[in-house]
Design a protein around this motif. Sequence first.
Motif, short mmCIF file in Angstrom:
data_model
loop_
_atom_site.label_atom_id
_atom_site.label_comp_id
_atom_site.label_asym_id
_atom_site.label_seq_id
_atom_site.Cartn_x
_atom_site.Cartn_y
_atom_site.Cartn_z
N HIS A 192 0.84 -1.20 0.00
CA HIS A 192 0.00 0.00 0.00
C HIS A 192 0.88 1.25 0.00
N THR B 211 0.80 3.90 1.61
CA THR B 211 1.07 4.50 2.92
C THR B 211 1.94 3.62 3.81
N PRO C 2 -2.22 -0.81 4.56
CA PRO C 2 -2.00 0.60 4.86
C PRO C 2 -1.26 0.81 6.18
N GLY C 3 -0.30 1.74 6.18
CA GLY C 3 0.37 2.14 7.40
C GLY C 3 1.23 1.08 8.04
N GLU D 294 -3.67 -3.54 8.19
CA GLU D 294 -3.44 -2.12 8.49
C GLU D 294 -2.77 -1.88 9.85
N THR E 18 5.89 7.01 9.22
CA THR E 18 5.94 8.39 8.72
C THR E 18 7.36 8.95 8.80
N ARG F 5 9.39 7.36 5.95
CA ARG F 5 8.95 7.84 4.64
C ARG F 5 9.39 9.29 4.41
#
Length: 204
Positions: free
Chosen positions: A14, A16, A33-34, A54, A164, A167
Motif C-alpha cells: 500500500h 502508505t 496501509p500504514g 493495516e 511516517t 517515509r
Amino acid sequence: MPCYRLEGVTPVVHPTAYVHPTAVLIGDVIVGPGCYVGPGAVMRGDFGRLVLEEGSNLQDTCVMHGFPGCVTKVEKDGHIGHGAVLHGCVIGCDAMVGMNAVVMDGANIAERSIVAAAAFVKAGFECEPQSLVMGAPAKVKRPLSDEEFAWKQQGTQEYQRLVTRCRDSLEPCEPLAEIDADRPTLLAGDTQPKQQLGSKINQS
C-alpha cells in the motif's frame, strides 16, 4: 526493495506503508496501509498468501512464510518483534509476538495477546483473547493485564509513527568520521516504564 513476481503473482505494498529497502518480498505478499516492514525482513509468499493488515509491523530480520495453500496473516495493529518467525499462522488483531519467537502452522494467536520473547508456539495452538503465552513449547501462562496490553499498544503506536518518520526522512548516506557538534538524539520519548514492563512480561 528486492521484490519478486512469482508465476505471475506480484507483491502488493500500500502507498502508505513503509518497507525498508533491504527487506525481501516474494510472490503472494500483501502489505496493508500504514504497515512497517523492517530491515532484513523476509516475506516469502511462494507456497501461500502472506498478509500484513493495516497498522501492523514486521520488524528487523523477521521471516514470514506459509504452509502450502494457507494464508499467513498478521491482523490489524499486530506487532512482530525482531527476529520472529511466523509460519502458516494467524496473529490476531492488536496481538504481539516477541523477539525471536516462533509461531508454527495452524496456530492462532487471539486478539490482544502477547507471545513472549523466544517462545515456541506449536502447530495448531490456540488461546483466548488477551492471553500471555510463554515457553518452549508455549503455553498460556495467565491472562494479560490491562496495563500490559496498554504497554503493547504504546509500542505498536511508536512503529506506526516510525512509518511516517522513515517515509519523510530516511535516506542513504555516508557515515561521519567524527561525532558532529550539537548532535540531536532520536529518542522517541520516555521509554523506561515500557522497558521495565516488558522485562516483567518476559520473566513472568
